[in-house]
Design an enzyme around this catalytic site. Structure first.
Site, mmCIF file in Angstrom:
data_model
loop_
_atom_site.group_PDB
_atom_site.id
_atom_site.type_symbol
_atom_site.label_atom_id
_atom_site.label_comp_id
_atom_site.label_asym_id
_atom_site.label_seq_id
_atom_site.Cartn_x
_atom_site.Cartn_y
_atom_site.Cartn_z
ATOM 1 N N LYS A 68 0.829 -1.209 0.000
ATOM 2 C CA LYS A 68 0.000 0.000 0.000
ATOM 3 C C LYS A 68 0.867 1.265 0.000
ATOM 4 O O LYS A 68 2.086 1.200 0.192
ATOM 5 C CB LYS A 68 -0.931 -0.055 1.213
ATOM 6 N N TYR B 130 -12.472 -1.804 -3.410
ATOM 7 C CA TYR B 130 -12.965 -1.932 -2.034
ATOM 8 C C TYR B 130 -14.477 -1.757 -1.946
ATOM 9 O O TYR B 130 -14.990 -1.354 -0.911
ATOM 10 C CB TYR B 130 -12.270 -0.908 -1.139
ATOM 11 N N ASN C 138 -1.928 0.185 7.072
ATOM 12 C CA ASN C 138 -1.426 -1.115 7.543
ATOM 13 C C ASN C 138 -0.571 -1.848 6.501
ATOM 14 O O ASN C 138 -0.519 -3.066 6.465
ATOM 15 C CB ASN C 138 -2.585 -1.973 8.073
HETATM 16 P P1 GDP Z 1 -7.997 -6.509 5.747
HETATM 17 O O1 GDP Z 1 -8.689 -7.565 4.934
HETATM 18 O O2 GDP Z 1 -7.207 -7.071 6.901
HETATM 19 O O3 GDP Z 1 -7.156 -5.571 4.912
HETATM 20 O O4 GDP Z 1 -9.128 -5.610 6.444
HETATM 21 P P2 GDP Z 1 -10.609 -5.178 5.954
HETATM 22 O O5 GDP Z 1 -10.988 -5.934 4.715
HETATM 23 O O6 GDP Z 1 -11.501 -5.279 7.142
HETATM 24 O O7 GDP Z 1 -10.435 -3.638 5.619
HETATM 25 C C1 GDP Z 1 -9.818 -3.215 4.422
HETATM 26 C C2 GDP Z 1 -8.879 -2.071 4.739
HETATM 27 O O8 GDP Z 1 -9.639 -0.946 5.201
HETATM 28 C C3 GDP Z 1 -7.885 -2.328 5.882
HETATM 29 O O9 GDP Z 1 -6.746 -3.059 5.487
HETATM 30 C C4 GDP Z 1 -7.535 -0.912 6.296
HETATM 31 O O10 GDP Z 1 -6.602 -0.290 5.399
HETATM 32 C C5 GDP Z 1 -8.890 -0.223 6.183
HETATM 33 N N1 GDP Z 1 -9.637 -0.265 7.460
HETATM 34 C C6 GDP Z 1 -10.152 -1.362 8.070
HETATM 35 N N2 GDP Z 1 -10.777 -1.049 9.227
HETATM 36 C C7 GDP Z 1 -10.658 0.299 9.359
HETATM 37 C C8 GDP Z 1 -11.116 1.228 10.358
HETATM 38 O O11 GDP Z 1 -11.740 0.879 11.355
HETATM 39 N N3 GDP Z 1 -10.812 2.531 10.126
HETATM 40 C C9 GDP Z 1 -10.125 2.944 9.020
HETATM 41 N N4 GDP Z 1 -9.896 4.274 8.888
HETATM 42 N N5 GDP Z 1 -9.682 2.102 8.065
HETATM 43 C C10 GDP Z 1 -9.935 0.791 8.224
#
Ligand code: GDP
Ligand code: MG
Length: 143
Positions: free
Chosen positions: A10, A50, A113
């Site tokens: 990223k 996304y 992240n």
């Molecule tokens: P991943 O599959 O571990 O990447 O997580 P998710 O699919 O739940 O979320 C996609 C991405 O959205 C994450 O990797 C973060 O960059 C972002 N994200 C997830 N949860 C949060 C949150 O609570 N707040 C914010 N600002 N970004 C988030």
């Protein structure tokens, strides 16, 4: 396709000059790089990628972050690629990620992240096709 997953280094990974460190971890864990490019996502492309999160309160923050600079999508291959890659990167929130995982080592917080990993074989196929043409993948087929 079940032995493939999509990683994205990223924009924070690129900004912090961590591309090499993260790719080293990926290779050490036994993944093969099938296709890779550096690209700067448009808002439309990031929002499409996304789309599943479009109703989240943090969706706009996510799109701003993912379009804040170039990123590096990588199609990876390994037995059990999706699950093994999720294990290698650790939990979404780096404060909850296991020791030694890429997010634990390098990520700042739950948004910034460092790395993306597909969450299912079905999504891996969709996500790989978001970034790579069939030709780009087949050209590397025997690597
Ligand atoms: P991943 O599959 O571990 O990447 O997580 P998710 O699919 O739940 O979320 C996609 C991405 O959205 C994450 O990797 C973060 O960059 C972002 N994200 C997830 N949860 C949060 C949150 O609570 N707040 C914010 N600002 N970004 C988030
Ligand atoms: Mg996810």
């Amino acid at each position: 396709m079940s032995n493939r997953t999509l990683a994205i280094l990223k924009p924070d990974c690129v900004r912090k000059n961590l591309i090499g460190n993260v790719i080293a971890k990926i290779n050490e864990a036994g993944f093969k790089i099938k296709a890779m490019k550096m690209t700067h996502l448009t808002k439309e492309s990031a929002a499409g990628f996304y789309e599943i999160h479009k109703h989240q309160p943090w969706f706009n923050d996510l799109i701003s972050y993912m379009t804040s600079g170039p990123c590096v999508p990588i199609a990876l291959e390994k037995d059990n690629a999706v699950a093994d890659f999720r294990k290698l990167i650790g939990a979404t929130d780096p404060s909850k990620a296991d020791e030694g995982t890429i997010r634990k080592l390098y990520a700042k917080d739950k948004t910034e992240n460092i790395v993306h990993g597909s969450d299912s074989d079905e999504n891996a196929a969709i996500e790989i096709s978001h970034f790579f043409s069939r030709k780009e993948l087949l050209e590397n087929y025997n690597n």
